[in-house]
Scaffold this motif. Structure first.
Motif, mmCIF file in Angstrom:
data_model
loop_
_atom_site.group_PDB
_atom_site.id
_atom_site.type_symbol
_atom_site.label_atom_id
_atom_site.label_comp_id
_atom_site.label_asym_id
_atom_site.label_seq_id
_atom_site.Cartn_x
_atom_site.Cartn_y
_atom_site.Cartn_z
ATOM 1 N N TYR A 75 0.848 -1.181 0.000
ATOM 2 C CA TYR A 75 0.000 0.000 0.000
ATOM 3 C C TYR A 75 0.888 1.237 0.000
ATOM 4 N N GLN A 76 0.645 2.175 -0.905
ATOM 5 C CA GLN A 76 1.371 3.434 -0.861
ATOM 6 C C GLN A 76 0.650 4.358 0.104
ATOM 7 N N VAL A 77 1.403 4.942 1.036
ATOM 8 C CA VAL A 77 0.833 5.825 2.045
ATOM 9 C C VAL A 77 1.647 7.112 2.116
ATOM 10 N N ALA A 78 1.054 8.155 2.656
ATOM 11 C CA ALA A 78 1.741 9.434 2.828
ATOM 12 C C ALA A 78 2.261 9.518 4.260
ATOM 13 N N ARG A 79 3.578 9.629 4.418
ATOM 14 C CA ARG A 79 4.207 9.768 5.727
ATOM 15 C C ARG A 79 5.357 10.763 5.612
ATOM 16 N N GLU A 80 5.555 11.535 6.670
ATOM 17 C CA GLU A 80 6.709 12.426 6.732
ATOM 18 C C GLU A 80 7.979 11.580 6.821
ATOM 19 N N ALA A 81 9.059 12.097 6.302
ATOM 20 C CA ALA A 81 10.334 11.383 6.361
ATOM 21 C C ALA A 81 10.733 11.123 7.803
ATOM 22 N N GLY A 82 11.116 9.886 8.091
ATOM 23 C CA GLY A 82 11.616 9.533 9.412
ATOM 24 C C GLY A 82 10.584 9.229 10.469
ATOM 25 N N VAL A 83 9.295 9.283 10.141
ATOM 26 C CA VAL A 83 8.253 8.989 11.126
ATOM 27 C C VAL A 83 8.265 7.486 11.418
ATOM 28 N N PRO A 84 8.315 7.101 12.706
ATOM 29 C CA PRO A 84 8.348 5.668 13.033
ATOM 30 C C PRO A 84 7.079 4.948 12.563
ATOM 31 N N ALA A 85 7.250 3.702 12.185
ATOM 32 C CA ALA A 85 6.124 2.863 11.778
ATOM 33 C C ALA A 85 5.546 2.187 13.010
ATOM 34 N N MET A 86 4.247 2.381 13.236
ATOM 35 C CA MET A 86 3.563 1.774 14.369
ATOM 36 C C MET A 86 2.249 1.168 13.886
ATOM 37 N N TRP A 87 1.759 0.180 14.617
ATOM 38 C CA TRP A 87 0.513 -0.452 14.205
ATOM 39 C C TRP A 87 -0.642 0.533 14.191
ATOM 40 N N ASN A 88 -0.650 1.476 15.122
ATOM 41 C CA ASN A 88 -1.765 2.413 15.167
ATOM 42 C C ASN A 88 -1.713 3.431 14.025
ATOM 43 N N THR A 89 -0.692 3.353 13.170
ATOM 44 C CA THR A 89 -0.660 4.157 11.942
ATOM 45 C C THR A 89 -0.538 3.276 10.705
ATOM 46 N N TYR A 90 -0.759 1.970 10.868
ATOM 47 C CA TYR A 90 -0.755 1.049 9.716
ATOM 48 C C TYR A 90 -2.073 1.260 8.979
ATOM 49 N N GLU A 91 -1.999 1.889 7.841
ATOM 50 C CA GLU A 91 -3.188 2.405 7.173
ATOM 51 C C GLU A 91 -4.253 1.347 6.868
ATOM 52 N N PRO A 92 -3.919 0.161 6.376
ATOM 53 C CA PRO A 92 -4.979 -0.831 6.131
ATOM 54 C C PRO A 92 -5.771 -1.184 7.383
ATOM 55 N N ALA A 93 -5.128 -1.242 8.535
ATOM 56 C CA ALA A 93 -5.846 -1.556 9.777
ATOM 57 C C ALA A 93 -6.681 -0.374 10.237
ATOM 58 N N VAL A 94 -6.142 0.827 10.168
ATOM 59 C CA VAL A 94 -6.870 2.022 10.610
ATOM 60 C C VAL A 94 -8.112 2.237 9.760
ATOM 61 N N ILE A 95 -7.971 2.119 8.459
ATOM 62 C CA ILE A 95 -9.103 2.350 7.558
ATOM 63 C C ILE A 95 -10.118 1.211 7.643
ATOM 64 N N ALA A 96 -9.643 -0.014 7.855
ATOM 65 C CA ALA A 96 -10.567 -1.146 7.979
ATOM 66 C C ALA A 96 -11.507 -0.947 9.151
ATOM 67 N N VAL A 97 -11.028 -0.326 10.213
ATOM 68 C CA VAL A 97 -11.875 -0.042 11.377
ATOM 69 C C VAL A 97 -13.009 0.891 10.978
ATOM 70 N N LYS A 98 -12.743 1.770 10.031
ATOM 71 C CA LYS A 98 -13.760 2.712 9.562
ATOM 72 C C LYS A 98 -14.567 2.144 8.393
ATOM 73 N N ASN A 99 -14.454 0.825 8.167
ATOM 74 C CA ASN A 99 -15.186 0.125 7.106
ATOM 75 C C ASN A 99 -14.828 0.614 5.704
ATOM 76 N N GLY A 100 -13.612 1.037 5.544
ATOM 77 C CA GLY A 100 -13.141 1.435 4.223
ATOM 78 C C GLY A 100 -12.086 0.463 3.721
ATOM 79 N N THR A 101 -11.550 0.767 2.580
ATOM 80 C CA THR A 101 -10.472 -0.049 2.041
ATOM 81 C C THR A 101 -9.353 0.863 1.557
ATOM 82 N N VAL A 102 -8.172 0.349 1.574
ATOM 83 C CA VAL A 102 -7.012 1.058 1.058
ATOM 84 C C VAL A 102 -6.694 0.451 -0.306
ATOM 85 N N PRO A 103 -6.500 1.272 -1.328
ATOM 86 C CA PRO A 103 -6.158 0.700 -2.630
ATOM 87 C C PRO A 103 -4.822 -0.047 -2.563
#
Length: 175
Positions: A75-103
């Motif tokens: 999945y291509q996502v928009a993140r600032e350079a150097g921002v740590p990767a965390m599960w609470n910012t893993y886009e497929p999981a965050v959007i799935a909670v909102k009943n959406g999908t990530v391309p």
């Protein structure tokens, strides 16, 4: 990025030095995802260039794959350079909670048969997809399918960059 440990304030189950690890039992129970980021891409790239994300398969002795469908989505996502990767910012999981999908930007098949075919046809190089270049490009990866009783799993064994032999994700730039 570990679903059991959503932020860096919590102790991770797996080491933070694992270069590449993906795991999925079921989407609602346990997942490990990975984020890769490339920065300063525009420094040496002409305007309107495309950036091609590629995945160089690891050799058999430098990886571990398990499960019936070790296939991962990118999945291509928009993140600032150097921002740590965390599960609470893993886009497929965050959007799935909102009943959406990530391309899905692309997909890599890690089954032994698919890896052998890729080694035979393209020397182990998978072209995932192309996008417009900009200063920082970020992709997140996670297993595409539930593993159920057999967990879908893929990792590179005990490696830190720079990797030898060459393996993993890279960006090729051009027109």
């Amino acid at each position: 990025m570990n679903s059991r440990y959503p932020s860096w304030e919590q102790a991770p189950l797996h080491g933070q030095k694992d270069f590449f690890m993906l795991l999925r039992q079921r989407a609602d129970t346990f997942q490990v995802a990975t984020q890769v980021q490339f920065s300063n891409l525009q420094d040496n790239v002409p305007p309107d260039s495309k950036c091609l994300l590629q995945f160089q398969l690891p050799t058999k002795d430098t990886q571990n794959t398990l499960g019936t469908q070790p296939i991962f989505n990118v999945y291509q996502v928009a993140r600032e350079a150097g921002v740590p990767a965390m599960w609470n910012t893993y886009e497929p999981a965050v959007i799935a909670v909102k009943n959406g999908t990530v391309p899905v930007f692309g997909q890599v098949n890690g089954t032994l048969e698919a890896q052998q075919r890729t080694w035979n046809e393209t020397a182990g190089l998978v072209e995932i997809g192309a996008t417009d270049c900009n200063g920082t490009l970020t992709w997140q990866m996670g297993m595409a399918y539930d593993g159920g009783a057999e967990v879908n799993y893929w990792d590179f064994l005990g490696v830190d960059p720079p990797l030898n032999p060459v393996q993993g994700l890279r960006v090729i730039t051009g027109c």
